[in-house]
Design an enzyme around this catalytic site. Structure first.
Site: not given
Length: 218
Positions: A17, A90
């Site tokens: 990202h 994550e």
């Protein structure tokens, strides 16, 4: 003698990202849902432009905002709608989430030593161990590959996920120190054929302005 694959490889482009304000501050995000900053949005747009013409047929993403927005931006360039894969979130950093690395080290010295030493069983007091994360990430990676034989796909993920996947593909242990970069909006290509995985390229930043962050510990 080099073995020649008997099937066309499935190629997976993994994109970290774009940058967030917490990346810039070296604050541990984990599964706290932080959005992109202005730099991150610009990086996502650049990644989308870079991937045009790469023959991408499908786009997947972690459902956390910083990855999802990156994926939506890439998807706009590729005319693809991202598919959410929560398994690619994550790592859950438990008591470390929301702290800077320096704060985590000061407040939880024993835990930080286990984290810094890459203790694969350490789970941040109700977080997630490297072993648990390895199982969820690699399981989903293989499922995505199986769904797209011989095709090219993009998966937008997080730094910790990329750390796991690099080790999985190269056959390296979870405990060894990191010897590769994980820049924000970096592009990484892996491939699989006949049950074997290979790393094609890693940490590409030619599409970005200089200074893409890799704020992660080794």
């Amino acid at each position: 003698m080099v073995e020649i694959p008997t099937t066309s490889p499935t190629r997976i482009c993994l994109v970290r990202h774009g940058e967030t304000e917490w990346n810039a501050a070296r604050r541990i995000q984990g599964q706290i849902d932080i959005g992109l900053n202005e730099t991150g949005l610009t990086q996502a747009e650049a990644a989308g432009r870079w991937l045009k013409g790469a023959g991408i047929v499908a786009l997947y993403s972690s459902d956390l905002k910083r990855a999802w927005t990156t994926a939506q931006t890439i998807g706009a360039a590729l005319a693809l709608v991202p598919r959410p894969v929560p398994e690619m979130r994550e790592r859950r950093y438990g008591v470390f989430e929301g702290l800077t690395y320096d704060e985590a080290k000061a407040r939880h010295p024993d835990g930080y030593a286990a984290f810094e030493g890459r203790n694969a069983d350490y789970d941040f007091e109700d977080g997630e161990s490297l072993k648990a994360m390895f199982a969820r990430v690699t399981g989903k990676l293989q499922a995505i590959a199986t769904a797209h034989p011989g095709q090219n796909v993009v998966v937008v993920v997080h730094g910790g996920v990329l750390d796991i996947i690099n080790r999985f593909v190269r056959g390296n242990s979870l405990e060894m120190l990191r010897d590769f970069l994980i820049p924000n909006a970096g592009i990484n290509w892996i491939a699989t054929a006949d049950g074997r995985w290979a790393l094609e390229s890693w940490g590409e930043t030619g599409h970005l302005e200089a200074g893409a962050l890799d704020e992660l510990p080794s």
